[in-house]
Design a protein around this motif. Structure first.
Motif, PDB file in Angstrom:
ATOM      1  N   GLU A 172       0.819  -1.208   0.000  1.00  0.00           N
ATOM      2  CA  GLU A 172       0.000   0.000   0.000  1.00  0.00           C
ATOM      3  C   GLU A 172       0.855   1.261   0.000  1.00  0.00           C
ATOM      4  O   GLU A 172       0.472   2.277  -0.593  1.00  0.00           O
ATOM      5  CB  GLU A 172      -0.946  -0.010   1.202  1.00  0.00           C
ATOM      6  CG  GLU A 172      -2.019  -1.083   1.113  1.00  0.00           C
ATOM      7  CD  GLU A 172      -3.003  -1.010   2.261  1.00  0.00           C
ATOM      8  OE1 GLU A 172      -3.040   0.024   2.961  1.00  0.00           O
ATOM      9  OE2 GLU A 172      -3.723  -1.999   2.484  1.00  0.00           O
ATOM     10  N   ILE A 173       2.004   1.219   0.654  1.00  0.00           N
ATOM     11  CA  ILE A 173       2.879   2.384   0.717  1.00  0.00           C
ATOM     12  C   ILE A 173       3.509   2.673  -0.633  1.00  0.00           C
ATOM     13  O   ILE A 173       3.621   3.832  -1.055  1.00  0.00           O
ATOM     14  CB  ILE A 173       3.991   2.176   1.775  1.00  0.00           C
ATOM     15  CG1 ILE A 173       3.383   2.029   3.166  1.00  0.00           C
ATOM     16  CG2 ILE A 173       4.980   3.342   1.755  1.00  0.00           C
ATOM     17  CD1 ILE A 173       4.408   1.633   4.223  1.00  0.00           C
TER      18      ILE A 173
ATOM     19  N   THR B  72     -13.531  -2.120   9.602  1.00  0.00           N
ATOM     20  CA  THR B  72     -13.688  -0.683   9.410  1.00  0.00           C
ATOM     21  C   THR B  72     -15.168  -0.336   9.384  1.00  0.00           C
ATOM     22  O   THR B  72     -15.932  -0.975   8.643  1.00  0.00           O
ATOM     23  CB  THR B  72     -13.046  -0.254   8.085  1.00  0.00           C
ATOM     24  OG1 THR B  72     -11.672  -0.662   8.060  1.00  0.00           O
ATOM     25  CG2 THR B  72     -13.123   1.255   7.906  1.00  0.00           C
TER      26      THR B  72
ATOM     27  N   VAL C  59       9.273   4.948   4.608  1.00  0.00           N
ATOM     28  CA  VAL C  59       8.106   4.586   5.406  1.00  0.00           C
ATOM     29  C   VAL C  59       7.532   5.847   6.045  1.00  0.00           C
ATOM     30  O   VAL C  59       8.270   6.630   6.655  1.00  0.00           O
ATOM     31  CB  VAL C  59       8.491   3.576   6.513  1.00  0.00           C
ATOM     32  CG1 VAL C  59       7.285   3.253   7.383  1.00  0.00           C
ATOM     33  CG2 VAL C  59       9.060   2.307   5.886  1.00  0.00           C
TER      34      VAL C  59
ATOM     35  N   LYS D  26       6.054   8.515   8.556  1.00  0.00           N
ATOM     36  CA  LYS D  26       6.361   8.665   9.976  1.00  0.00           C
ATOM     37  C   LYS D  26       5.256   8.138  10.880  1.00  0.00           C
ATOM     38  O   LYS D  26       5.517   7.646  11.979  1.00  0.00           O
ATOM     39  CB  LYS D  26       6.621  10.144  10.294  1.00  0.00           C
ATOM     40  CG  LYS D  26       7.889  10.699   9.662  1.00  0.00           C
ATOM     41  CD  LYS D  26       8.084  12.158  10.050  1.00  0.00           C
ATOM     42  CE  LYS D  26       9.366  12.710   9.427  1.00  0.00           C
ATOM     43  NZ  LYS D  26       9.561  14.138   9.777  1.00  0.00           N
ATOM     44  N   GLU D  27       4.002   8.228  10.404  1.00  0.00           N
ATOM     45  CA  GLU D  27       2.882   7.824  11.257  1.00  0.00           C
ATOM     46  C   GLU D  27       2.820   6.317  11.484  1.00  0.00           C
ATOM     47  O   GLU D  27       2.115   5.858  12.394  1.00  0.00           O
ATOM     48  CB  GLU D  27       1.554   8.318  10.683  1.00  0.00           C
ATOM     49  CG  GLU D  27       1.265   7.869   9.272  1.00  0.00           C
ATOM     50  CD  GLU D  27       1.732   8.871   8.225  1.00  0.00           C
ATOM     51  OE1 GLU D  27       1.143   8.866   7.126  1.00  0.00           O
ATOM     52  OE2 GLU D  27       2.661   9.638   8.511  1.00  0.00           O
ATOM     53  N   ILE D  28       3.537   5.537  10.679  1.00  0.00           N
ATOM     54  CA  ILE D  28       3.493   4.083  10.874  1.00  0.00           C
ATOM     55  C   ILE D  28       4.860   3.469  11.132  1.00  0.00           C
ATOM     56  O   ILE D  28       4.952   2.269  11.398  1.00  0.00           O
ATOM     57  CB  ILE D  28       2.842   3.378   9.664  1.00  0.00           C
ATOM     58  CG1 ILE D  28       3.666   3.599   8.393  1.00  0.00           C
ATOM     59  CG2 ILE D  28       1.413   3.832   9.469  1.00  0.00           C
ATOM     60  CD1 ILE D  28       3.166   2.791   7.213  1.00  0.00           C
ATOM     61  N   GLY D  29       5.921   4.259  11.052  1.00  0.00           N
ATOM     62  CA  GLY D  29       7.240   3.681  11.312  1.00  0.00           C
ATOM     63  C   GLY D  29       8.354   4.581  10.845  1.00  0.00           C
ATOM     64  O   GLY D  29       8.206   5.802  10.763  1.00  0.00           O
ATOM     65  N   SER D  30       9.472   3.977  10.477  1.00  0.00           N
ATOM     66  CA  SER D  30      10.625   4.745  10.019  1.00  0.00           C
ATOM     67  C   SER D  30      11.470   3.885   9.097  1.00  0.00           C
ATOM     68  O   SER D  30      11.249   2.677   8.961  1.00  0.00           O
ATOM     69  CB  SER D  30      11.469   5.210  11.218  1.00  0.00           C
ATOM     70  OG  SER D  30      11.965   4.088  11.928  1.00  0.00           O
TER      71      SER D  30
END
Length: 271
Positions: free
Chosen positions: A3-4, A86, A161, A163-167
């Motif tokens: 998805e990213i 969802t 990646v 920032k809101e989900i990782g690095s």
């Protein structure tokens, strides 16, 4: 990682909303992780103000009736069982041709119409999609086009990646493995490479593989009209302009318009 690196579901949901401003229920065929369907319902309400968009205010009367809904359909149970629960989203594990759930807008993105290798199969699916649309509904699909679409090659992109989900970063690899210009059939694959400190990268080869027919824009348009759609519009951008309220304005391609090479075209077929 898919998805990213592969799709921007939020942008697509906004774009599709501009194509069908009064649409409430979306159906995502060949949904995979249902990223688009999840983005569609997430845009029901502006999270900052808890109010609907201006287009919805003009066409709907009550807040409850304005809330968007979506259904994600995929035959792969291993994939659908991992889709996050969802609000407003229903998940159906079934062949799309066997599902008769109706909607206002039906999306088959990520080049899903390429799964149909013959014109007969393609038109049959398009007729089915049209039958599942409510009055004045819209069917949307996409296809990649350009002078290099029948060239076997490999493209590598370093993806950061969010920032809101990782690095960190990883490498996304798109491989067009084989092509047959006489039939339009291609075999493609997606690989990922994850860096590891002081070690060789972890390679996820053939994370996703595809066996598609690449339909040309005229072929898709003609098939859609044969399936009974009244008109077909083509777009080479998901938004030409955005106003101060976040509303997206789009313009379909016209005769003589040039597009980038390569490009992804979006087709909007109107019932």
């Amino acid at each position: 990682m898919y998805e990213i690196s592969v799709t921007n579901a939020q942008s697509l949901a906004t774009f599709f909303g501009s194509l069908a401003p009064t649409a409430r229920v979306m159906r995502e065929d060949f949904s995979g992780t249902a990223a688009l369907a999840r983005a569609w319902v997430a845009q029901s309400v502006d999270p900052a103000t808890d109010v609907m968009t201006a287009a919805w205010k003009k066409t709907q009367s009550t807040r409850t009736s304005r809330l968007r809904e979506a259904v994600a359909i995929d035959f792969d149970a291993a994939v659908t069982k991992r889709i996050a629960k969802t609000p407003g989203l229903s998940v159906v594990t079934r062949d799309v041709m066997a599902c008769k759930l109706t909607c206002d807008i039906l999306a088959a993105t990520n080049f899903a119409v390429g799964y149909f290798h013959t014109r007969r199969e393609l038109v049959a699916y398009l007729k089915h999609a049209r039958a599942c649309l409510r009055s004045k509904g819209t069917f949307v699909c996409d296809m990649y086009v350009g002078s290099s679409v029948f060239i076997a090659d490999e493209q590598r992109v370093v993806v950061r990646v969010p920032k809101e989900i990782g690095s960190g970063t990883f490498v996304y690899v798109w491989e067009q493995r084989s092509v047959d210009v006489t039939t339009g059939i291609v075999r493609n694959a997606i690989h990922f490479e994850l860096p590891r400190a002081k070690r060789t990268p972890l390679v996820m080869r053939d994370a996703f593989t595809y066996h598609w027919r690449l339909w040309s824009p005229p072929e898709l348009r003609e098939a859609m009209l044969e399936a009974g759609f009244k008109r077909v519009e083509m777009y080479d951008r998901v938004g030409d302009a955005v106003d101060q309220h976040g509303n997206v304005y789009t313009r379909p391609l016209g005769e003589g318009d040039e597009i980038d090479d390569p490009a992804v075209l979006y087709f909007a077929a109107r019932k």
